[in-house]
Design a protein around this motif. Structure first.
Motif, short mmCIF file in Angstrom:
data_model
loop_
_atom_site.label_atom_id
_atom_site.label_comp_id
_atom_site.label_asym_id
_atom_site.label_seq_id
_atom_site.Cartn_x
_atom_site.Cartn_y
_atom_site.Cartn_z
N ASP A 141 0.97 -0.80 -0.03
CA ASP A 141 -0.24 -0.30 0.23
C ASP A 141 0.94 1.53 0.09
O ASP A 141 1.74 1.20 1.29
N VAL A 142 0.40 2.41 -0.76
CA VAL A 142 1.35 3.89 -0.41
C VAL A 142 0.00 4.33 -0.84
O VAL A 142 -0.71 4.32 -1.40
N TRP A 143 0.57 5.99 -0.38
CA TRP A 143 -0.32 7.37 -0.97
C TRP A 143 0.20 7.70 -2.15
O TRP A 143 1.57 8.25 -1.86
N LEU B 253 -1.43 18.84 -17.44
CA LEU B 253 -1.28 18.98 -16.53
C LEU B 253 0.49 18.95 -15.98
O LEU B 253 1.23 19.39 -17.04
N ARG B 254 0.36 20.04 -14.66
CA ARG B 254 2.23 19.96 -14.83
C ARG B 254 2.89 19.62 -13.18
O ARG B 254 3.99 19.61 -13.73
N GLN B 255 2.26 18.79 -12.91
CA GLN B 255 2.72 18.36 -12.40
C GLN B 255 3.21 16.41 -12.30
O GLN B 255 1.22 16.04 -11.99
N ILE B 256 3.60 15.37 -12.61
CA ILE B 256 3.41 14.24 -12.90
C ILE B 256 2.80 13.62 -10.97
O ILE B 256 3.57 14.20 -9.86
N LYS B 257 2.01 12.75 -11.29
CA LYS B 257 1.67 12.10 -9.96
C LYS B 257 2.67 10.96 -9.23
O LYS B 257 2.88 9.82 -9.91
N TYR B 258 3.30 11.23 -8.56
CA TYR B 258 4.13 9.86 -7.48
C TYR B 258 4.25 9.65 -6.15
O TYR B 258 3.18 10.35 -5.43
N PRO B 259 4.41 8.70 -5.55
CA PRO B 259 3.74 8.17 -4.28
C PRO B 259 4.94 9.42 -2.82
O PRO B 259 5.55 9.45 -3.36
N GLU B 260 3.82 8.60 -2.20
CA GLU B 260 4.27 10.00 -0.69
C GLU B 260 4.78 8.42 -0.04
O GLU B 260 4.20 7.66 0.60
N GLU C 127 -5.33 5.71 -0.67
CA GLU C 127 -3.87 4.99 -0.65
C GLU C 127 -4.27 3.46 -1.22
O GLU C 127 -5.90 3.07 -1.25
N ARG C 128 -3.37 3.53 -2.58
CA ARG C 128 -4.36 2.26 -3.54
C ARG C 128 -2.33 1.02 -3.82
O ARG C 128 -0.77 1.83 -3.25
#
Length: 296
Positions: A258-260, A287-294, A265-266
């Protein structure tokens, strides 16, 4: 539904029957197990005496299943992917090809920043020196021209494990890290194909001998999740002398960690598709921002 990772580590004949992968014992022809093709994401082959029918290969590729072959050291060596995995493949590739250098440099800056933040969180969670990592992620330039990624990596490896040097063929747990990263790379490559992108065209990596430059770029912020799994394993069981089947089975669970990401949470495998989908939208201009996990 969470897609499954299937590991085959003994002699077997793999065939297709009624839209299912059938694992057959080559000696007595007994059926060792079956798996619906639609439930699969990765198929790892870790034995020289494994035979696949071409009908099965075609069905796997039609369902965007990554077929991973391992070498004599039981490390992932190659991955087979379909030529395309999205109905708008040719149109999406056009936008990927048109991506400007300033855009790619900004995307790499975002990638490095999130990788360092995730490394920092891993150090903090395990009560390791982490404060200096602020200096690195806060000073990443466009294209990371000052190599903050490399400086942060030195700090990360110096403090995460005791008496450890990160090397491609170094002492354990390097072998666990190598295995985990190879699985992660396959997951990312598969997601890129499913998003209609070419894994070979990177935003930073440009090695002409590397067919997965973009996968190597996009996987960077996900690497600390592999580091976390390896650290937890070593803390609980000690440093393994060799890469056992138990180690590999443990690391194959990276896909379901699981990652945020994007406020939700996925499972990691789902998160990667969120990342690759957002990358296309950056190419497209949406988009201007790529979506990455935290990491948390």
């Amino acid at each position: 539904m969470i897609k499954r990772t299937i590991y085959i580590g003994s002699p077997a004949y793999l065939k297709l029957k009624q839209k299912q992968l059938v694992v057959e014992n080559p000696e007595d022809k007994s059926i060792k197990g079956t798996v619906p093709i639609e439930d699969m994401a990765l198929l790892m082959l870790d034995h020289y005496q494994i035979t696949l029918s071409n009908q099965l290969v075609i069905k796997l590729q039609g369902n965007n299943v990554a077929i991973i072959s391992c070498d004599a050291h039981h490390l992932p060596f190659g991955v087979m992917l379909p030529l395309h995995g999205h109905t708008e493949h040719s149109d999406r590739v056009k936008y990927q090809l048109k991506a400007s250098e300033p855009l790619k440099k900004q995307l790499w800056k975002q990638t490095v920043e999130q990788k360092i933040k995730n490394q920092q969180t891993l150090l903090r969670l395990n009560e390791k020196p982490y404060e200096q990592m602020d200096l690195y992620w806060q000073n990443v330039k466009s294209g990371d021209t000052t190599n903050c990624e490399g400086k942060a990596a030195q700090h990360h490896w110096k403090h995460l494990f005791e008496n450890f040097t990160r090397e491609r063929f170094g002492h354990s747990p390097n072998n666990m890290l190598n295995f985990g990263y190879a699985v992660l790379r396959s997951i990312v490559a598969r997601a890129l194909v499913s998003s209609g992108l070419l894994p070979v065209l990177g935003i930073f990596h440009r090695n002409k001998y590397n067919p997965y430059c973009l996968a190597d770029d996009i996987m960077e912020p996900y690497r600390p999740f592999v580091d976390k799994m390896v650290y937890n394993y070593v803390t609980q069981y000690g440093v393994p002398e060799k890469l056992s089947k138990d180690c590999k089975a443990y690391l194959l669970n990276i896909a379901t960690q699981d990652v945020w990401i994007d406020g939700l949470e996925r499972p990691l495998m789902v998160a990667v598709t969120t990342t690759t989908a957002s990358l296309y939208k950056c190419y497209y201009g949406e988009l201007r921002q790529i979506k990455y996990p935290e990491l948390d």
